[in-house]
Scaffold this active site. Structure first.
Site, PDB file in Angstrom:
ATOM      1  N   ASP A  45      52.416  48.181  13.331  1.00 54.76           N
ATOM      2  CA  ASP A  45      51.191  48.235  13.866  1.00 54.76           C
ATOM      3  C   ASP A  45      51.569  48.331  15.532  1.00 54.76           C
ATOM      4  O   ASP A  45      51.427  49.130  16.336  1.00 54.76           O
ATOM      5  CB  ASP A  45      50.201  47.104  13.806  1.00 54.76           C
ATOM      6  CG  ASP A  45      49.245  46.918  14.738  1.00 54.76           C
ATOM      7  OD1 ASP A  45      48.309  48.074  15.211  1.00 54.76           O
ATOM      8  OD2 ASP A  45      48.914  45.754  15.197  1.00 54.76           O
ATOM      9  N   HIS A  82      44.886  55.471  14.404  1.00 56.60           N
ATOM     10  CA  HIS A  82      45.787  54.386  14.350  1.00 56.60           C
ATOM     11  C   HIS A  82      46.385  53.656  13.265  1.00 56.60           C
ATOM     12  O   HIS A  82      47.354  53.801  13.046  1.00 56.60           O
ATOM     13  CB  HIS A  82      45.296  53.453  15.670  1.00 56.60           C
ATOM     14  CG  HIS A  82      46.166  52.013  15.571  1.00 56.60           C
ATOM     15  ND1 HIS A  82      47.434  52.212  16.034  1.00 56.60           N
ATOM     16  CD2 HIS A  82      45.748  50.728  15.051  1.00 56.60           C
ATOM     17  CE1 HIS A  82      47.819  50.794  15.854  1.00 56.60           C
ATOM     18  NE2 HIS A  82      46.808  49.975  15.518  1.00 56.60           N
ATOM     19  N   ASP A  88      82.867  55.349  25.380  1.00 56.01           N
ATOM     20  CA  ASP A  88      82.390  54.096  25.511  1.00 56.01           C
ATOM     21  C   ASP A  88      80.825  53.784  24.911  1.00 56.01           C
ATOM     22  O   ASP A  88      80.342  52.557  24.716  1.00 56.01           O
ATOM     23  CB  ASP A  88      82.182  53.742  27.224  1.00 56.01           C
ATOM     24  CG  ASP A  88      83.624  53.889  27.771  1.00 56.01           C
ATOM     25  OD1 ASP A  88      84.393  53.544  26.998  1.00 56.01           O
ATOM     26  OD2 ASP A  88      83.656  54.339  29.063  1.00 56.01           O
ATOM     27  N   GLU A  93      38.793  42.475  12.667  1.00 54.57           N
ATOM     28  CA  GLU A  93      38.929  42.399  14.197  1.00 54.57           C
ATOM     29  C   GLU A  93      38.130  43.233  14.842  1.00 54.57           C
ATOM     30  O   GLU A  93      37.505  42.802  15.772  1.00 54.57           O
ATOM     31  CB  GLU A  93      40.220  42.134  14.649  1.00 54.57           C
ATOM     32  CG  GLU A  93      40.706  41.811  16.029  1.00 54.57           C
ATOM     33  CD  GLU A  93      40.075  40.366  16.140  1.00 54.57           C
ATOM     34  OE1 GLU A  93      40.186  39.586  14.995  1.00 54.57           O
ATOM     35  OE2 GLU A  93      40.101  39.856  17.109  1.00 54.57           O
ATOM     36  N   ASP A  94      38.119  44.578  14.641  1.00 56.41           N
ATOM     37  CA  ASP A  94      37.426  45.496  15.360  1.00 56.41           C
ATOM     38  C   ASP A  94      36.234  45.985  14.938  1.00 56.41           C
ATOM     39  O   ASP A  94      35.584  46.919  15.699  1.00 56.41           O
ATOM     40  CB  ASP A  94      38.343  46.558  15.827  1.00 56.41           C
ATOM     41  CG  ASP A  94      39.497  46.119  16.492  1.00 56.41           C
ATOM     42  OD1 ASP A  94      39.599  45.066  17.237  1.00 56.41           O
ATOM     43  OD2 ASP A  94      40.682  46.629  16.528  1.00 56.41           O
ATOM     44  N   HIS A 129      44.024  47.196   8.511  1.00 52.52           N
ATOM     45  CA  HIS A 129      44.464  46.135   9.242  1.00 52.52           C
ATOM     46  C   HIS A 129      43.545  45.797  10.540  1.00 52.52           C
ATOM     47  O   HIS A 129      43.417  44.487  10.999  1.00 52.52           O
ATOM     48  CB  HIS A 129      45.865  46.311   9.651  1.00 52.52           C
ATOM     49  CG  HIS A 129      46.087  47.087  10.964  1.00 52.52           C
ATOM     50  ND1 HIS A 129      46.257  48.474  10.791  1.00 52.52           N
ATOM     51  CD2 HIS A 129      46.306  46.684  12.333  1.00 52.52           C
ATOM     52  CE1 HIS A 129      46.554  49.086  12.063  1.00 52.52           C
ATOM     53  NE2 HIS A 129      46.374  47.751  12.752  1.00 52.52           N
TER      54      HIS A 129
HETATM   55 MN    MN Z   1      46.347  47.538  15.147  1.00 51.06          MN
END
Ligand code: MN
Length: 718
Positions: free
Chosen positions: A139, A48, A260, A76-77, A72
């Site tokens: 992200d 990721h 269109d 957090e993880d 990033h």
């Molecule tokens: Mn992320």
């Protein structure tokens, strides 16, 4: 998964001075930190941040941004701390990673009620350094691309909605058009997959139908510009399903032809060439009014510059064009990221640099601001509606729970009245079928079909319900006629007489009825008893029998009887009232053979209406004005009378010719024709036809009804 050396090569391709060492260390640090963590897809988690970094290389961002992308999610993880990051990668990267982490935390606590407030925090957080937002958007983009791996539908929907409401508008705000389009379309696919699929199918159909139309327009535009000595690249671009949908919703765009939903872009070398191109295009093709916009002299707040115009271009198609330089194009697609920062070498912005951030903050300071800003992309508002399409691609918007019958009535009243079946997405389905978003519905009609009372139980739209009820009321009348006839038949037999319509003729005027059926209906509805009628036909009968017959007449029966008081006998139209003006009503257009009534209007003489003319209702309170009149039918007059007819005719080549042929063949003469409504499918029109009498008109109407292109024919009834 992108390999370490590939990422490096991608960055060095646009930034030879990139910090290779930092990139390599970040790659290894993130890979180790995420360890055996997995994504919902089953991929290693590290894929990721790597993909996010990959997205940012497309925008040619600086090493610090790419490093931030790789790192990033580590705070957090994973067990990694901000101090670790600062220790290994320095203050700048630590600040950026911290900023992205803050945004992630805002996102995690996000719920709908506090969305506007979160949005405010987002803007404040990103105003410190625009790269924080760029990493966050990348992200989000990767999370949206992999959204389908998440199993919980609630979670998918929440993420998609948030993307639509917050991230796509943000991307637009900073001019990242490409990013915005992809975010919106991915969110659209989650929130409204059926509608999106049906738009895709429609696009596909139009592309096939158009052949190489786009290529032909590009070639011709290119040739026109080359002739004028302008070197230009012309490209066609298709709107995304979401933007098509939104434009359809705002009814800014048709969906009939490829043009269109196609735009064209001309890219030239200089600003001067932009204006020259505009001049050439405007002199070569007819200009569509109000489409010209000059975003070169007045750029959008997000820095976007281009000339916009609309012309009736090659192939006689209405097309929209954007004219811009290569540099403007880069900015248009990549926004802030395009003219930014790695070129200038300075990452930090103080807010003065970005007018749009100041503006956003200003908006957020005012109470109505955030909602206003979020408003235009909210799909949630439309949750209680379903969007369906006609086979031609017209959007029909219905309340949730609407059925095929509602759809038919929404298309046209006559289509509703005559619908016998529905093909939903190509399959025959029962009329009561509830429609889903994106259904393509084809209504099958038959002129023999009439609304069924059972429909009333499942329709949900007011239009369908009222049409069905109206029909049922007229149907009820037929039943009253039958019932009344049965009652009269018995009443007559009880007195030893034989009942027939003819027997009633002498008393129709007494009861103020146009014909025997009307009187029967009145008896059936309980307004008169059978004995009332027998008594009227054979005066004196009541005396012989019947104190038991004291049926109290209903109020309406009383008024009817009151009306007939003071009224003279029937006066034939011929020699009606000597010296009194007489004319035919312009609402119901009475014809010889019609049952008629005269209304005395002060100063205007007598107006002749058909007995069932709807305008007569307004005369109900003034019975003294009513005159019983009748046609002099013995003469075989050659006089012509004008009849008015409402028609619904299919809107297709030749249908009007067909119509006039049928009328002429039946010896009618069109004296006036007016189209009252013109949709893609139908013309609604009013025609006045000169005819001899009602029989003649009936023949013509029958012939019209038998004509396939004619959907419905109805005589004017006032
Ligand atoms: Mn992320």
């Amino acid at each position: 998964m992108i390999r370490q050396f590939e990422l490096l090569e991608q960055v060095k391709a646009y930034d030879p001075g990139a910090d290779e060492d930092a990139l390599n260390r970040a790659y290894v640090f993130a890979m180790k930190a995420h360890g055996v963590q997995k994504r919902a897809s089953g991929d290693p988690y590290f894929s990721h941040p790597l993909e996010v970094a990959g997205i940012l290389t497309k925008y040619k961002l600086d090493s610090a941004s790419i490093v931030t992308a790789l790192l990033h999610d580590t705070i957090e993880d994973t067990p990694a701390t901000l101090e670790d990051i600062e220790h290994h990668f320095g203050k700048e990267v630590a600040r950026l990673v911290n900023g992205v982490t803050k945004l992630t935390r805002i996102e995690l606590q996000s719920d709908h009620a506090t969305q506007a407030e979160n949005f405010r925090k987002l803007v404040l957080a990103m105003s410190e350094d625009i790269r924080v937002l760029l990493v966050k958007l990348a992200d989000r983009l990767h999370n949206m691309r992999t959204l389908h791996h998440i199993e919980e539908p609630e979670k998918r929907r929440r993420i998609a909605t948030e993307t639509m409401d917050i991230y796509a508008p943000l991307a637009e705000r900073i001019g990242m058009q490409e990013m915005k389009n992809e975010l919106e379309d991915l969110a659209f696919a989650e929130i409204n997959p059926d509608v999106r699929d049906s738009i895709l199918a429609r696009l596909d159909f139009l592309r096939k139908q158009g052949g190489d139309l786009v290529a032909r327009i590009i070639t011709q535009l290119g040739a026109t510009l080359a002739e004028a000595g302008i070197k230009a690249a012309v490209v066609g671009r298709e709107k995304t399903p979401y933007s098509v949908w939104r434009k359809m919703w705002h009814q800014e765009v048709g969906f009939e032809r490829l043009s269109d939903i196609m735009g064209f872009r001309v890219i030239v070398d200089s600003v001067e060439e932009c204006y020259r191109t505009l001049g050439v295009v405007h002199s070569a093709y007819a200009v569509v009014p109000d489409r010209f916009k000059d975003y070169i002299s007045t750029p959008k707040p997000n820095g976007y510059r281009s000339l916009h115009t609309g012309v009736f271009g090659p192939e006689r198609q209405r097309i929209e064009m954007q004219i811009r330089t290569r540099e403007m194009h880069e900015v248009a697609e990549h926004g802030v990221a395009a003219h930014w920062i790695y070129k200038q070498g300075a990452g930090r912005t103080d807010g003065r640099q970005y007018r749009w951030i100041r503006e956003l903050l200003d908006i957020l300071e005012t109470a109505a601001g955030p909602e206003e800003f979020l408003e235009h992309t909210k799909l949630e508002m439309f949750r209680d509606q379903v969007f369906c399409f006609t086979p031609r691609g017209d959007l029909i918007n219905l309340p949730r729970g609407a059925t095929a019958v509602d759809f038919a009535y929404a298309v046209h009243s006559e289509v509703g009245d005559n619908c016998v079946g529905a093909k939903i997405n190509g399959r025959m389905m029962p009329l009561r079928t509830q429609l889903g978003n994106g259904d393509q519905v084809e209504i099958i009609t038959s002129k023999a079909q009439t609304p069924s009372p059972t429909w009333e139980r499942f329709v949900v739209t007011g239009k369908a319900r009222s049409r069905i009820r109206r029909f049922i009321r007229s149907k009820e009348r037929d039943q009253y006629v039958q019932l009344g006839r049965a009652i009269l038949d018995r009443a007559f037999r009880e007195e030893g007489y034989e009942f027939s319509n003819k027997a009633l003729e002498g008393v129709l005027k007494v009861f103020k009825m146009g014909d025997a059926d009307d009187l029967c209906a009145d008896v059936g509805a309980g307004h008169h008893t059978g004995r009332d009628v027998v008594e009227a036909v054979f005066p004196g009968t009541r005396k012989k029998k019947g104190k038991d017959e004291k049926v109290v007449p209903l109020a309406s029966a009383r008024t009817r009887k009151a009306k007939k008081k003071g009224k003279g006998a029937a006066i034939p139209i011929k020699g009606l009232i000597p010296g009194m003006a007489m004319h035919f009503a312009m609402c119901c257009y009475p014809l010889p053979g019609d049952r008629i009534v005269g209304i005395v209007t002060t100063g205007k003489g007598v107006t002749i209406h058909t007995i069932d003319c709807e305008t007569l209702e307004s005369q109900a309170e003034t019975p003294e004005r009513w005159l019983d009149v009748a046609w002099e039918m013995d003469s075989d007059s050659l006089d012509v009378h004008v009849a008015r007819v409402y028609l619904t005719v299919l809107n297709e080549p030749g249908s009007l010719g067909n119509l006039s042929t049928v009328i002429a063949k039946n010896e009618g003469n069109i004296s006036n024709l007016k189209i009252t409504e013109r949709s893609r499918e139908f013309f609604d029109m009013v025609i006045d036809i000169e005819v001899r009498d009602v029989k003649h008109l009936t023949n013509i109407i029958a012939a019209l009804r038998a004509t396939p292109v004619i959907n419905s024919v109805e005589r004017a009834r006032g």
